[in-house]
Design an enzyme around this catalytic site. Sequence first.
Site, mmCIF file in Angstrom:
data_model
loop_
_atom_site.group_PDB
_atom_site.id
_atom_site.type_symbol
_atom_site.label_atom_id
_atom_site.label_comp_id
_atom_site.label_asym_id
_atom_site.label_seq_id
_atom_site.Cartn_x
_atom_site.Cartn_y
_atom_site.Cartn_z
ATOM 1 C CE LYS A 1 -2.068 -0.815 3.938
ATOM 2 N NZ LYS A 1 -1.329 -1.995 4.390
ATOM 3 N NE ARG B 1 -3.545 -0.926 10.482
ATOM 4 C CZ ARG B 1 -2.500 -0.358 9.905
ATOM 5 N NH1 ARG B 1 -2.601 0.836 9.384
ATOM 6 N NH2 ARG B 1 -1.356 -0.994 9.847
ATOM 7 N NE ARG C 1 7.466 -2.406 5.619
ATOM 8 C CZ ARG C 1 6.143 -2.430 5.753
ATOM 9 N NH1 ARG C 1 5.370 -2.236 4.706
ATOM 10 N NH2 ARG C 1 5.604 -2.671 6.921
ATOM 11 N NE ARG D 1 7.053 0.381 10.009
ATOM 12 C CZ ARG D 1 5.866 0.319 9.401
ATOM 13 N NH1 ARG D 1 5.710 0.850 8.214
ATOM 14 N NH2 ARG D 1 4.843 -0.272 9.970
ATOM 15 N NE ARG E 1 2.721 -4.017 11.530
ATOM 16 C CZ ARG E 1 3.634 -3.743 10.600
ATOM 17 N NH1 ARG E 1 4.849 -4.251 10.712
ATOM 18 N NH2 ARG E 1 3.345 -2.982 9.589
#
Length: 231
Positions: free
Chosen positions: A13, A88, A127, A162, A173
Amino acid sequence: MRIVLMGAPGSGKGTQSQRLVEYFGIPQISTGDLLRSAVARGTEYGMRAKAAMDAGLLVVDEIVLGIFGERLAEPDTANGFILDGFPRNIAQAQALSKLLGTLKTPLDAVVLFEVNYEEIIKRISGRRSCQTCGRVFNVYSAPAGSAPHCDKCDDKPVLVQRKDDEEETVRMRLEVYEQQTRPLAKFYRDQGLLRTIDAQDSVEQVTARLIATLDSLPAAKPLRNARSKAS
Ligand code: AMP
């Protein structure tokens, strides 16, 4: 054009939002970025959000809606926006409908990114992001041999992982996504707003698919006209 991008963490996203910002000339609103910035600045919202974020849980709606409302009120959202990571859960989606209803600016579409979990774990583990400009990179899709530095910032800062991209937090998550966020697909399908795209392929292929989907919306026309006038 007002759109929501929804999908599991790591479904692309953020990366695709950046492409859409360039293509349509409307801003991305990422509640994750807004919250990370609030944490970094040590604001009251940030201090209250940090523990939930570190644990991979959702931040309470009151904070998220507060931070989102402030961002939506900025003038650059006048021609539309791309919502990334918001809403969310159902309560947030209802609050968003109410807010946009009051402003008489309803959503044009909600795009659901479908990616299998094996691919998601791989993407998230690769990432990295730039702490200066916030751009997201991936060590797997970066050119071979390139150093993990941000090539968009002048001083080329080192990219960082992160904390909530660490494996255990990612699992949490994904669970939160299944339980709280996935039900939004039905919520928006019932309103005729949902478009689903296969987001498993390369960034370029997904961008092409996404743009084809969004360009066919009536709301894309004025943005297209503005773009052709400017060029
Ligand atoms: P993201 O960058 O979108 O993956 O968000 C990172 C983290 O910020 C999430 O794991 C949540 O802890 C928090 N967060 C971001 N957006 C929301 C939201 N809409 N509602 C609740 N928590 C959120």
